[in-house]
Design a protein around this motif. Structure first.
Motif, PDB file in Angstrom:
ATOM      1  N   UNK A  64       0.814  -1.205   0.000  1.00 47.45           N
ATOM      2  CA  UNK A  64       0.000   0.000   0.000  1.00 47.45           C
ATOM      3  C   UNK A  64       0.852   1.261   0.000  1.00 47.45           C
ATOM      4  N   UNK A  65       1.935   1.232   0.762  1.00 49.57           N
ATOM      5  CA  UNK A  65       2.881   2.355   0.764  1.00 49.57           C
ATOM      6  C   UNK A  65       3.445   2.551  -0.638  1.00 49.57           C
ATOM      7  N   UNK A  66       3.881   1.451  -1.249  1.00 47.05           N
ATOM      8  CA  UNK A  66       4.440   1.524  -2.603  1.00 47.05           C
ATOM      9  C   UNK A  66       3.405   2.042  -3.600  1.00 47.05           C
ATOM     10  N   UNK A  67       2.155   1.600  -3.421  1.00 46.19           N
ATOM     11  CA  UNK A  67       1.084   2.020  -4.336  1.00 46.19           C
ATOM     12  C   UNK A  67       0.787   3.509  -4.198  1.00 46.19           C
ATOM     13  N   UNK A  68       0.783   4.025  -2.970  1.00 49.03           N
ATOM     14  CA  UNK A  68       0.545   5.456  -2.743  1.00 49.03           C
ATOM     15  C   UNK A  68       1.612   6.285  -3.454  1.00 49.03           C
ATOM     16  N   UNK A  69       2.872   5.910  -3.259  1.00 51.79           N
ATOM     17  CA  UNK A  69       3.968   6.669  -3.863  1.00 51.79           C
ATOM     18  C   UNK A  69       3.902   6.588  -5.386  1.00 51.79           C
ATOM     19  N   UNK A  70       3.592   5.390  -5.903  1.00 53.31           N
ATOM     20  CA  UNK A  70       3.535   5.240  -7.361  1.00 53.31           C
ATOM     21  C   UNK A  70       2.392   6.059  -7.950  1.00 53.31           C
ATOM     22  N   UNK A  71       1.209   5.966  -7.340  1.00 52.55           N
ATOM     23  CA  UNK A  71       0.050   6.695  -7.865  1.00 52.55           C
ATOM     24  C   UNK A  71       0.292   8.193  -7.841  1.00 52.55           C
ATOM     25  N   UNK A  72       0.923   8.681  -6.779  1.00 49.71           N
ATOM     26  CA  UNK A  72       1.216  10.115  -6.687  1.00 49.71           C
ATOM     27  C   UNK A  72       2.222  10.548  -7.742  1.00 49.71           C
ATOM     28  N   UNK A  73       3.135   9.652  -8.088  1.00 50.44           N
ATOM     29  CA  UNK A  73       4.205   9.989  -9.030  1.00 50.44           C
ATOM     30  C   UNK A  73       3.816   9.751 -10.485  1.00 50.44           C
ATOM     31  N   UNK A  74       2.768   8.942 -10.708  1.00 53.13           N
ATOM     32  CA  UNK A  74       2.354   8.583 -12.074  1.00 53.13           C
ATOM     33  C   UNK A  74       0.843   8.780 -12.228  1.00 53.13           C
ATOM     34  N   UNK A  75       0.369  10.019 -12.057  1.00 50.83           N
ATOM     35  CA  UNK A  75      -1.082  10.257 -12.078  1.00 50.83           C
ATOM     36  C   UNK A  75      -1.739   9.915 -13.412  1.00 50.83           C
ATOM     37  N   UNK A  76      -0.970   9.962 -14.487  1.00 52.97           N
ATOM     38  CA  UNK A  76      -1.538   9.682 -15.793  1.00 52.97           C
ATOM     39  C   UNK A  76      -1.785   8.193 -16.004  1.00 52.97           C
ATOM     40  N   UNK A  77      -1.203   7.347 -15.152  1.00 51.84           N
ATOM     41  CA  UNK A  77      -1.320   5.905 -15.360  1.00 51.84           C
ATOM     42  C   UNK A  77      -2.376   5.242 -14.488  1.00 51.84           C
ATOM     43  N   UNK A  78      -2.577   5.731 -13.263  1.00 52.53           N
ATOM     44  CA  UNK A  78      -3.453   5.040 -12.307  1.00 52.53           C
ATOM     45  C   UNK A  78      -4.858   5.621 -12.371  1.00 52.53           C
ATOM     46  N   UNK A  79      -5.825   4.779 -12.773  1.00 50.22           N
ATOM     47  CA  UNK A  79      -7.221   5.209 -12.850  1.00 50.22           C
ATOM     48  C   UNK A  79      -7.868   5.223 -11.473  1.00 50.22           C
ATOM     49  N   UNK A  80      -7.736   4.108 -10.742  1.00 50.26           N
ATOM     50  CA  UNK A  80      -8.292   3.990  -9.396  1.00 50.26           C
ATOM     51  C   UNK A  80      -7.281   3.282  -8.508  1.00 50.26           C
ATOM     52  N   UNK A  81      -7.301   3.659  -7.226  1.00 51.09           N
ATOM     53  CA  UNK A  81      -6.325   3.174  -6.264  1.00 51.09           C
ATOM     54  C   UNK A  81      -7.052   2.587  -5.056  1.00 51.09           C
ATOM     55  N   UNK A  82      -6.633   1.393  -4.631  1.00 49.68           N
ATOM     56  CA  UNK A  82      -7.160   0.766  -3.420  1.00 49.68           C
ATOM     57  C   UNK A  82      -6.003   0.544  -2.455  1.00 49.68           C
ATOM     58  N   UNK A  83      -6.122   1.091  -1.249  1.00 57.47           N
ATOM     59  CA  UNK A  83      -5.096   0.931  -0.226  1.00 57.47           C
ATOM     60  C   UNK A  83      -5.670   0.085   0.899  1.00 57.47           C
ATOM     61  N   UNK A  84      -5.057  -1.066   1.125  1.00 56.97           N
ATOM     62  CA  UNK A  84      -5.501  -1.962   2.189  1.00 56.97           C
ATOM     63  C   UNK A  84      -4.623  -1.782   3.423  1.00 56.97           C
ATOM     64  N   UNK A  85      -5.179  -1.127   4.439  1.00 58.30           N
ATOM     65  CA  UNK A  85      -4.561  -0.988   5.750  1.00 58.30           C
ATOM     66  C   UNK A  85      -3.130  -0.434   5.688  1.00 58.30           C
ATOM     67  N   UNK A  86      -3.000   0.735   5.129  1.00 62.87           N
ATOM     68  CA  UNK A  86      -1.704   1.427   5.090  1.00 62.87           C
ATOM     69  C   UNK A  86      -1.955   2.924   5.001  1.00 62.87           C
ATOM     70  N   UNK A  87      -1.014   3.702   5.521  1.00 69.91           N
ATOM     71  CA  UNK A  87      -1.138   5.148   5.453  1.00 69.91           C
ATOM     72  C   UNK A  87      -0.093   5.841   6.303  1.00 69.91           C
ATOM     73  N   UNK A  88      -0.039   7.176   6.255  1.00 74.45           N
ATOM     74  CA  UNK A  88       0.957   7.932   7.024  1.00 74.45           C
ATOM     75  C   UNK A  88       0.885   7.606   8.513  1.00 74.45           C
ATOM     76  N   UNK A  89       2.045   7.325   9.097  1.00 75.67           N
ATOM     77  CA  UNK A  89       2.140   7.043  10.520  1.00 75.67           C
ATOM     78  C   UNK A  89       2.052   5.580  10.891  1.00 75.67           C
ATOM     79  N   UNK A  90       1.363   4.796  10.071  1.00 75.87           N
ATOM     80  CA  UNK A  90       1.169   3.385  10.422  1.00 75.87           C
ATOM     81  C   UNK A  90       2.489   2.619  10.437  1.00 75.87           C
TER      82      UNK A  90
END
Length: 290
Positions: A103-129
């Protein structure tokens, strides 16, 4: 359900990639957690059929993918690996799902490649966790105390039951089959690079630590954060913080699930993911019905 396995030679390592579903269908890439493997998403892949090409790969040091002799197990490297896999497969636009470390990797990738990711699902991950939660403390303790090998499969099963008491036995055994291999010394040892990954987790290079906050702010696609109601990792206030950072983030909590939501409540998790990813199709259908 159709399944395809392949090996991709990327960045000096061989990556094991598993796909389910029609190769011509809409693609979704799935990223497992710190000791996970591609096969962990098989039930979600089933729930997304027909209509999705599900792509999961064993991230470096796990499953059938090569171990990194340099112990380069950091977010920037995982994100670069994802980019290499996506580029090799020729994916121009796709959905992305990640659990925990994935999920951490997915957040960073989606933020860095907005033109590629249509929808994002994060399972139990986020800042601070990753840094400050009880779950993060638990994971560090597990890495410090996990045996290097087991004398028997029963011993490994007993260890996994103590480690994951809320997970279904079927899911535990599936996990063990993917995580263990026969040891030259007899018995069984881990299929993932326990020594290298543990070293990176317990004694990290702090200069490579990732602050997720600016990445969460930068996400430019529809995003669903799914939290386990009993999770010791991603806390409710962390989810609220993510939503305050970015109005495109929706949140869903699945009761009676811990950090491994897709193992604890596989049907509910798969349904939530399917509903979110198919939303446009459903809304279109409703308009037609009117």
């Amino acid at each position: 359900m159709e399944r395809r396995d392949r090996t991709l030679a990327l960045s000096g390592l061989n990556f094991h990639v598993t796909e389910w579903g029609d190769e011509a269908a809409w693609p979704i890439v799935m990223l497992h957690g710190i000791r996970g493997f591609a096969e962990t998403f098989v039930e979600v892949a089933k729930a997304l059929q027909p209509g999705f090409r599900v792509i999961a790969f064993d991230q470096r040091g796990r499953g059938a993918t090569d171990w990194d002799p340099q112990h380069n197990y950091y977010t920037d490297t995982y994100v670069a690996d994802l980019h290499s896999v996506v580029s090799h497969l020729g994916l121009q636009r796709f959905d992305l799902l990640g659990h925990s470390m994935g999920g951490i990797n997915a957040i960073v990738y989606a933020a860095s490649h907005p033109q590629q990711v249509r929808r994002l699902v994060i399972e139990d991950a986020g800042p601070g966790a990753f840094e400050a939660s009880d779950g993060a403390t638990r994971i560090r303790k597990e890495f410090a105390t996990t045996p290097h090998r087991f004398d028997s499969w029963d011993a490994a099963s007993e260890f996994m039951r103590a480690l994951r008491p809320t997970v279904r036995e079927e899911a535990r055994q599936q996990r063990l089959r993917s995580m263990l291999k026969e040891s030259p010394e007899g018995g069984f040892t881990w299929r993932y690079d326990h020594v290298g990954i543990a070293a990176t987790r317990l004694n990290p290079d702090t200069s490579r630590a990732v602050d997720l906050t600016p990445h969460v702010k930068a996400i430019d696609c529809e995003t669903l954060v799914v939290r386990g109601g009993r999770s010791d990792y991603l806390q409710p206030e962390m989810v609220a913080h993510m939503q305050a950072l970015n109005p495109r983030i929706e949140a869903l909590e699945i009761p009676d699930a811990g950090h491994y939501i897709h193992d604890d409540q596989p049907e509910q998790f798969a349904q939530a993911v399917s509903d979110f990813l198919r939303r446009e199709e459903q809304e279109t259908t409703k308009e037609v019905d009117r």
